[in-house]
Structure formats: structure tokens, C-alpha cells
Design a protein around this motif. Structure first.
Motif, PDB file in Angstrom:
ATOM      1  N   PHE A  70     -29.995  25.982  21.430  1.00  0.00           N
ATOM      2  CA  PHE A  70     -30.059  26.647  22.725  1.00  0.00           C
ATOM      3  C   PHE A  70     -29.934  25.659  23.890  1.00  0.00           C
ATOM      4  N   ALA A  71     -30.639  24.558  23.816  1.00  0.00           N
ATOM      5  CA  ALA A  71     -30.599  23.598  24.925  1.00  0.00           C
ATOM      6  C   ALA A  71     -29.188  23.061  25.127  1.00  0.00           C
ATOM      7  N   LYS A  72     -28.463  22.923  24.026  1.00  0.00           N
ATOM      8  CA  LYS A  72     -27.102  22.419  24.129  1.00  0.00           C
ATOM      9  C   LYS A  72     -26.190  23.470  24.782  1.00  0.00           C
ATOM     10  N   VAL A  73     -26.444  24.744  24.485  1.00  0.00           N
ATOM     11  CA  VAL A  73     -25.652  25.807  25.118  1.00  0.00           C
ATOM     12  C   VAL A  73     -25.915  25.821  26.624  1.00  0.00           C
ATOM     13  N   LEU A  74     -27.182  25.656  27.004  1.00  0.00           N
ATOM     14  CA  LEU A  74     -27.484  25.595  28.445  1.00  0.00           C
ATOM     15  C   LEU A  74     -26.767  24.410  29.095  1.00  0.00           C
ATOM     16  N   SER A  75     -26.754  23.282  28.424  1.00  0.00           N
ATOM     17  CA  SER A  75     -26.031  22.124  28.981  1.00  0.00           C
ATOM     18  C   SER A  75     -24.550  22.415  29.107  1.00  0.00           C
ATOM     19  N   GLU A  76     -24.025  23.128  28.129  1.00  0.00           N
ATOM     20  CA  GLU A  76     -22.606  23.478  28.181  1.00  0.00           C
ATOM     21  C   GLU A  76     -22.315  24.397  29.373  1.00  0.00           C
ATOM     22  N   VAL A  77     -23.204  25.373  29.594  1.00  0.00           N
ATOM     23  CA  VAL A  77     -23.048  26.256  30.755  1.00  0.00           C
ATOM     24  C   VAL A  77     -23.077  25.434  32.043  1.00  0.00           C
ATOM     25  N   GLN A  78     -24.019  24.495  32.089  1.00  0.00           N
ATOM     26  CA  GLN A  78     -24.132  23.611  33.259  1.00  0.00           C
ATOM     27  C   GLN A  78     -22.832  22.836  33.488  1.00  0.00           C
ATOM     28  N   ALA A  79     -22.252  22.351  32.422  1.00  0.00           N
ATOM     29  CA  ALA A  79     -21.092  21.468  32.544  1.00  0.00           C
ATOM     30  C   ALA A  79     -19.784  22.224  32.714  1.00  0.00           C
ATOM     31  N   THR A  80     -19.710  23.461  32.211  1.00  0.00           N
ATOM     32  CA  THR A  80     -18.418  24.149  32.221  1.00  0.00           C
ATOM     33  C   THR A  80     -18.395  25.373  33.141  1.00  0.00           C
ATOM     34  N   VAL A  81     -19.470  26.144  33.135  1.00  0.00           N
ATOM     35  CA  VAL A  81     -19.481  27.391  33.912  1.00  0.00           C
ATOM     36  C   VAL A  81     -19.847  27.131  35.374  1.00  0.00           C
ATOM     37  N   LEU A  82     -20.924  26.396  35.607  1.00  0.00           N
ATOM     38  CA  LEU A  82     -21.370  26.204  36.999  1.00  0.00           C
ATOM     39  C   LEU A  82     -20.300  25.594  37.901  1.00  0.00           C
ATOM     40  N   PRO A  83     -19.521  24.623  37.433  1.00  0.00           N
ATOM     41  CA  PRO A  83     -18.495  24.047  38.333  1.00  0.00           C
ATOM     42  C   PRO A  83     -17.415  25.050  38.738  1.00  0.00           C
ATOM     43  N   GLY A  84     -17.314  26.178  38.049  1.00  0.00           N
ATOM     44  CA  GLY A  84     -16.309  27.173  38.401  1.00  0.00           C
ATOM     45  C   GLY A  84     -16.885  28.400  39.085  1.00  0.00           C
ATOM     46  N   MET A  85     -18.166  28.341  39.436  1.00  0.00           N
ATOM     47  CA  MET A  85     -18.784  29.496  40.088  1.00  0.00           C
ATOM     48  C   MET A  85     -18.537  29.463  41.592  1.00  0.00           C
ATOM     49  N   THR A  86     -18.292  30.615  42.184  1.00  0.00           N
ATOM     50  CA  THR A  86     -18.471  30.774  43.622  1.00  0.00           C
ATOM     51  C   THR A  86     -19.956  31.105  43.791  1.00  0.00           C
ATOM     52  N   HIS A  87     -20.643  30.296  44.589  1.00  0.00           N
ATOM     53  CA  HIS A  87     -22.105  30.397  44.619  1.00  0.00           C
ATOM     54  C   HIS A  87     -22.567  31.409  45.663  1.00  0.00           C
ATOM     55  N   TRP A  88     -22.671  32.645  45.221  1.00  0.00           N
ATOM     56  CA  TRP A  88     -23.019  33.745  46.119  1.00  0.00           C
ATOM     57  C   TRP A  88     -24.435  33.619  46.684  1.00  0.00           C
ATOM     58  N   THR A  89     -25.275  32.848  46.035  1.00  0.00           N
ATOM     59  CA  THR A  89     -26.652  32.725  46.548  1.00  0.00           C
ATOM     60  C   THR A  89     -26.826  31.480  47.405  1.00  0.00           C
TER      61      THR A  89
END
Lengths: 491, 491
Positions: A70-89
Motif C-alpha cells: 500500500f505505501a508503495k502505491v501511495l508513493s506511486e500516486v504521489q509521483a505519477t498522479v499528483l504532477p498531472g492534477m489541476t489543483h482545484w483546492t
């Protein structure tokens, strides 16, 4: 019966995706991940600097057979998903209409997901239905809807996923209502009405419902009316259609249009529509929330954009719920039950397009309960006050103008044309387009545009939950600082 | 600009509904609340013993102005909402089709709610769109959809909230496709086809889209065909319509019907439909998930019911995405942007009814990543194995019969009639109805019924995430123990 799958690879005790200890640990990790995200929220560019297809270059083409910690999946989200987010908040987000959020809504939504009821009818989870009916009655009272919209008076409210769905459901109900009156063979004679400022969801709902394009009346608005729909224009259109043997069926009025938060005169439009027996739907997806404050109530006559609940929480109220449910009901054998047959319960599957539905009411309930209506009012007023401050700053700079007077928390402004006439307007459009690009490309803030009355306008929408005066002031400084250079560059 | 609202009552530092420390504390409390709930999950009656209107007697009629401490709100939910819930995650829930869930999905959904992107088009949050496209490609590979459904081949997938929405969107696309071919004035000539076992969402989608009731062909099925739609019946219906000058437009086939998990022969139906140029939609809302296992793959030619993601995660794939998007696209000025104009990106608003949309892909991604496809297969197989065990126990008791051979994890059974003929059937119907009532009223388990081929049948659907063999065995003991008394009481 066989034993549990011996090939399970996740855990020595078998594959247990809802193991309580695992969930506790993973959920707490996720909460801390979110806290870290919010701590650094202003450090992300509001709009990401990624190219189309960026994510496929970072993740595998095929799903993997093996589990990943699980921790590795969260790191993956951090590294791959967050950089492509438009940060609505991000508090520097001033685009579209901002989406608000709150701790109570997040916790309510998490709890709803954990309970996971598929509450298509009352029996399938009575509390889901009853909490939804009650909280919508609460909200109807708070925004002072006429009593006819309460459940006790034969009306009632429902939470839909999106505004489009609400428009589509009422359009279908209106079609049934009018065709029952006119005889069932008149489907191609139904005419629907809206202004040229109405959200595109209206056109889409008409398309889905199969309303003939020739029978959709888009009535022009004008700057001198602040882009609101004139009752005399509506009356003229309806009279012409009725005289031609067509059937005026549905009017979509808007309180707070997307382009400029224009407000249609609901009571007068309803009076006109009433003469022709047409259904009136009021789209207040944005500005309805402001009506929790008495001082905005006169504009109305829903909360997911502005009432801290997050996405996926669109309120729809109707005066005569039977008109809605008879047009959308289904009665398959496998859902038959005594509660429904008793007629004493609400079956929300007959108020919406889908059968299943999320427990959306829980987050609305928790928002209203945890914060109280006084804080919801203060939240709306704070956003409006910040937008008013921005409007004043725009007005005080002679290079700029407010194009449409602000009503809520959206300011529509531009750099003024430097000469009169069409050429001056065209230059101003180009310059404002350039200004918005420059400001957005800075990464510091994000705002969007519209074209209204033929004019290219920058929309500055105040309203993320974390936005404070300092963000609004800094945003204005950015527009000011880039103005002259943008003008020159565009010419 | 004014200062922050001095009337705020929530906190001395102003009203801060997304304060990180508050969120951390409240979210951790919510997680513990959920853990406690799951610890006691089997102690709740599966279906609550509440009367219509129970909740209004427990909560105030009007919203309160004052905030309530978070812990007190959670206690209120515990005391008022939980007693009225139908507990879909209780391992003794065997009704409808169970809804599955997992820790990874809950955490993914919480994270999606916290990010709160309103991802209507690519630009409004590129990662949301790209993760959705990628995970749907992954899942398409896992269930071995033809390559034409992948993005790289011009197809593609989208996550919808409900099956109904998926049916409606494809129906609208089919209408456009056929009318373009036939000339635009043939809307009242369009004919749609499904079997009498098709889910009620099909009829509802037709109603919403405005398909004339006279043009909806509900083709009968028979017990000897295991209630699947016969290609020759479809062909006969389409030929008759074409000969009458009508336009066969849309076939809704089902893999895993709601009543009995019947499987329509998709390839053969598609071959028939293809001759008439009609669109074929396959509703595999339940059984599509089973296709992650190669041994079930032959049935197909979707995961929110059975793939641990929780509600609100319905997969729709199309072979030619342009047919879908051209029928649902809108292009308002305020959403225009260069990424869209480049043609390089997916704008999911044009694949669905709504404009805004949740970040649903994150939970599907986290489920696939955290568990791996091997565990997803093992999860499906475990449910099917338990259902097979139940089927064997039913078959071994001469008082009972399996009415339709089990294919997946649903067993359709009843007490056998005690004499031949219509009277014997009527007695059996009454007795089985009574048996189901008695079993459900015990509070111990919850199962539901259907009527198929004129026979009242008890549906025993295995599949909540927490269900183990012991729950299935205990449920069967309950049916056995109540059988004789129910039969006597019903006569």
C-alpha cells in the motif's frame, strides 16, 4: 465446499481486502498523505505542466498480477498522479466555478463509502432515503424555498450527481406532463426555452431526451439587461409557438449563469410559462448556495459548488413529486417489496436516471450539522466580500473595467479597449486573451474566460475553501503587473 | 477589503472548514468509527426493523444555526442513521447482487474526494482523465475485450456512475448513428431490442431518450434456453421491422441477467444486429467482473458490483469513441482550451450525461495496484466456489430444486411443488414466498426473490466482501430449518 483459495498471494490468512487492521493502517496512512498534500497545496502549480499522454509514459501498459504494498502505491500516486492534477483546492484557483470542500464532507463521504449501501429504494436502506429527504427539507427551509417544495406538501428534494442529470430528469417529466394533456402523439411538437446564457447542460439534456433541434428556442439576452432572460421575450416566443400549433413544454431559467452569474427573473418567467402550462426548471447550481444568506434570497425564487460538500451533490427540488416519479419509475419483479406497495415511502430510483445511488446525503448532513447554518452563511459572505474587494480593485485601475456588475463571487472584467469601434474591441479581445495566458502560464494562479455580448472577458471566481484575502490581492497584483506587456505583445 | 467575518462562531481563528489539524483529528475519528462498525458488522440485523418516517422522529425538523462538535455528530449518526441502514457489507447479505468493497477502494475514494477535481475535460485535471483511460485499458486487457476497445485502436473506456447512464449514452449514440444513415427525420422509426430478462434500466433509458413505447421490442425468453435471448428470435423481429420500413437501431444484450444471471449469446446477436447496422450494447454490470478469470471469459464478448471498488464505478467501453462523443459533445465558450482544440486529448464530459465528474479511476487504480489481478481472480473464484457449494446443498435436499443452473455466484432455487399442474405451482409460489419472508424476518440473513418463467424463485447471491463459507452454510441451515413450517403456514 472447497477450502479458501490456496493460491492467494496477498496474505497468509487468505485474501482479505476488508481486513480491519489493514484498513485502519491504510486509512490512517491516506489521511496523513492528504494532510501532507494540503500542507504543501500552494507549492503545486495550479495547472500542471504536462503533455497529453504523460501518464502512460510513467505507468505500465498492462495490469500486474502481483499485489503492490500500500505505501508503495501511495508513493506511486504521489509521483505519477499528483504532477498531472489541476489543483482545484489550491487557494490560487479562480477558474470556472471553484469546488468547495470541508473536513465534515470528507469524513461523511468516507463513512458513506464504508457503509456502501446501494440505496435504490427505501427498503434497500431506509436511513439513506430518510436522511436525504430530511436534509433536503432542511436546506429548502434554509434557502427559503416555497413550502410547496417540502415533502410534507407533496414536493420534495433529491440529490443528483450532476446538474445535467437534474435538467434531464425534469425535462422528461415535463414531456410526460404536456403530452398527457395534449395527447400522446405530439412528441415532435414539444418546444423548450432557455436563454443564450443557459449552461450547455440544457442543450445536452435536450439532445439526450430527443427534443428536435428545431424545437429548442435559445432566446438572446443583452448587456443592457445584464444578460438575463426577458419575460416579454419568452412570452413572444411562446405565443408564436402556440399560434403555430406547437406545445410550449419547458423553460430552463438560471439564477447565476456560468458566464457572468446573470440572474433570470424567475417569478415573472414562471408567470409567463404558467399561462402555457409549461414546466419551469431553475438552474441555480452555483448561486443557489448563496441563498442560505437572506440578503441573496431575492435572487431565487442547490449546494455542490459552494456549500462545502465536494462534488457529486446536486440538489433538485420539485413541487409535485408524482410528476417526476411517474415519468421515471420502473417496477421490476426483483425490486418489489411491501414498503413500496404501502405508498408510505420514497423510492429515490424513481427520481433519477440510475437505479443504484451513493449515500450522498451523509456528507450534506455532516456539513450542516458540524458547521451549523451560521457558519455556512459566514462562508458565503466571506467569499462574496473577497470578490467585492477584487471588483473594487479592478474598478480603481483605469486600464481595466468590470464588464458585468458582480452579484455573487464572480468578477467578469477586462482591460478596456484603447479606441472605440470594432477594431478597438478586437484589439482588446486579443490583449485580454494574452493577459489571461500570461497570468495562467506563470503557474501562480488559474482563471478562465468567457465571451459575453461578443466581448472576451476574464472570469475571476472566488471560492476555493482555502482562499484568503492575501491570495485575492496577490492575484490582482499579477494581473496588474502583466497588463501593459500583454497589451503590447498582443498588438 | 473587509476583514474576516467577526461573527464566526466555529473557532477563534475564523471558520476554517479545511483546517489540516481538524481534518486529521476528524478523519482519524471517522476511521476508528468505521473499524468499530466493521468489528460489530454481524451483530446488526441485515435489514433494519424501522417504520417509514422513523428518522424524522429522531432528528430536528429544521437545521440548526449552531455548529455541533464532530464527535457528537458521529454519535448522532451512530444513534439515528445506523439503526435504519440495510447493511450491505454484512456477510449475511445475499440479496440483489451484493456490493463489494475493499480497503484500497475506500482509501482511493477518500483521496479522490480530498483532491476534489471537477474533471470535465482533460485540461481541468489531466491526471484524472489519463488515469481513467489507462485503468480502463488495463481492465479491458484483463477481461480480454477485443483490441478494438482499447484507446490505441480508436475505442476506449469511461467510468460512469451507473449502468443506466451507460445504456442511455450508448442509446443516444446509436440513435445518431442510425439517423445519420437514414436521414434525420426518422426518429419515430427507430426500433430497439432486448429480452424480457433485460434489466429495467433499459426500459428507463428508452423512456428518457424518448423512444416510442411501440418501438421497443421485448423479446420473450424460455426456460429451455436458460432465459437467454435467441439469435433467431432477434433476427425475426429485426426482419419484420425492416420490412415494415422501420429502422432497427439498438440491441441490448446481457451477460448475467439480474433475475438469474442468464447469458445472451453476444457474438451471434452481434452478427444478426450487424446485418441491420444496429448498435450492440452488452450489459455485463454483474458478470463482466467474472471475466477477469479466463474460465468465465467465454461468457463475454464492468466492475462496480464485484471488483471491490464500491459503488459508482461502472465501466463502459466502445469500439468507436467518436460515435459516442459526437452524440454527446458540447462546446461552450467557457470550456474552450488549446488541449481540446489539439485533438490529442480525451474530454470525458463528452462520454457521459453530466459535465462534472468524480475522480472514480483512483479507486479502481488502487484496487488493481494494491491487490494485483491474481487476487482479483482469486476473489471471484472464491465467491463462485461458495455459490457452487450452496447449489450442491440445495440439490442434495429433495424438498428443494435449483430452478436455473448456476453460472456465476447467484443460485436461483425454490421448494419443489408437491403436486403437478397449475395448482401445485401456485402452492409452491406461496410457500416459497412465505419461506423467504420467514428467513428474512429472522434478521439473520437477507435474500430476495424474482419471478422467472412464471415461477417464484428465491435468489441467493453470494458476494459481499466479508462472506465466508460459514455464513453460506448457516444461511442454508436457516432455509432448511424453516422450510416445512413455511410450507404448512402458506397453504
Amino acid at each position: 465446499m472447497g477450502s479458501l483459495d490456496a493460491n492467494c498471494i496477498a496474505s497468509p490468512r487468505g485474501f482479505s481486502p476488508l481486513d480491519i487492521d489493514d484498513f485502519r493502517q491504510q486509512a490512517h496512512q491516506t489521511v496523513e498523505f492528504i494532510c501532507e498534500y494540503y500542507k504543501g497545496i500552494e507549492s503545486h502549480p495550479v495547472v500542471p505542466q504536462v503533455e497529453p499522454g504523460y501518464l502512460r509514459r510513467l505507468l505500465p501498459e498492462t495490469p500486474s498480477a502481483q499485489p503492490m504494498p500500500f505505501a508503495k502505491v501511495l508513493s506511486e500516486v504521489q509521483a505519477t498522479v499528483l504532477p498531472g492534477m489541476t489543483h482545484w483546492t489550491n487557494p490560487n484557483f479562480f477558474a470556472y466555478f471553484p469546488a468547495t470542500l470541508s473536513s465534515a464532507a470528507l469524513c461523511g463521504d468516507l463513512l458513506a463509502s464504508a457503509l456502501n449501501p446501494v440505496a435504490f429504494n427505501w427498503l434497500s436502506s431506509p436511513a439513506v432515503t430518510e436522511l436525504e429527504s430530511l436534509t433536503l427539507d432542511w436546506l429548502a427551509q434554509l434557502i427559503r424555498l416555497p413550502k410547496g417544495f417540502l415533502f410534507s406538501a407533496g414536493g420534495g428534494g433529491v440529490l443528483q450527481a450532476t446538474t445535467s442529470e437534474a435538467v434531464l430528469c425534469t425535462l422528461v417529466a415535463a414531456r410526460k406532463m404536456v403530452l398527457e394533456r395534449a395527447g400522446h402523439d405530439g412528441a415532435d411538437k414539444l418546444v423548450v426555452y432557455a436563454s443564450d446564457q443557459t449552461h450547455s447542460t440544457f442543450a445536452k439534456a435536450c439532445k439526450i431526451a430527443g427534443i428536435a433541434p428545431a424545437n429548442i428556442r435559445i432566446i438572446p439576452t443583452a448587456r443592457e439587461d445584464l444578460f438575463s432572460l426577458r419575460p416579454d421575450s419568452l412570452r413572444a416566443a411562446m405565443e408564436a409557438d402556440a399560434a403555430a400549433g406547437l406545445l410550449p413544454a419547458y423553460v430552463c431559467a438560471t439564477v447565476g449563469t456560468t458566464s457572468s452569474t446573470a440572474v433570470d427573473p424567475v417569478a415573472q418567467l414562471a408567470e409567463v410559462a404558467g399561462r402555457f402550462g409549461a414546466w419551469v426548471h431553475v438552474d441555480a447550481a452555483y448561486a443557489g448556495s448563496a441563498c442560505v444568506c437572506p440578503e441573496f434570497r431575492h435572487h431565487l425564487d442547490g449546494p455542490h459548488k459552494w456549500l462545502l460538500t465536494g462534488l457529486d451533490c446536486c440538489c433538485l427540488w420539485v413541487r409535485d413529486r408524482a410528476r417526476l416519479t411517474t415519468s421515471l419509475s420502473t417496477d421490476p419483479e426483483y425490486l418489489k417489496n411491501r414498503a413500496t406497495e404501502s405508498g408510505l415511502v420514497v423510492d429515490y430510483k424513481d427520481w433519477q436516471i440510475g437505479t443504484g445511488r451513493r449515500f450522498r446525503a451523509l456528507k450534506l448532513f455532516m456539513v450542516m450539522r458540524c458547521y451549523g447554518t451560521a457558519n455556512l452563511q459566514s462562508h458565503i459572505r466571506s467569499d462574496v466580500r473577497m470578490a467585492r474587494g477584487f471588483e473594487e480593485m479592478v474598478a480603481a485601475d483605469t486600464r481595466f473595467e468590470v464588464v458585468v456588475p458582480r452579484r455573487f463571487a464572480l468578477v467578469c472584467f477586462r482591460m478596456r479597449p484603447r479606441r472605440a469601434g470594432a477594431d478597438g474591441e478586437a484589439e482588446a479581445d486579443a490583449a485580454n486573451r494574452r493577459l489571461l495566458e500570461e497570468v495562467n502560464n506563470s503557474g501562480g494562479i488559474y482563471a478562465t474566460h468567457t465571451v459575453i455580448g461578443g466581448i472576451y472577458v476574464i472570469r475571476f471566481a472566488v471560492g476555493t475553501t482555502l482562499t484568503e484575502e492575501r491570495h485575492v490581492k496577490a492575484a490582482w497584483e499579477l494581473f496588474r503587473a502583466k497588463a501593459d506587456a500583454a497589451w503590447e505583445a498582443a498588438q
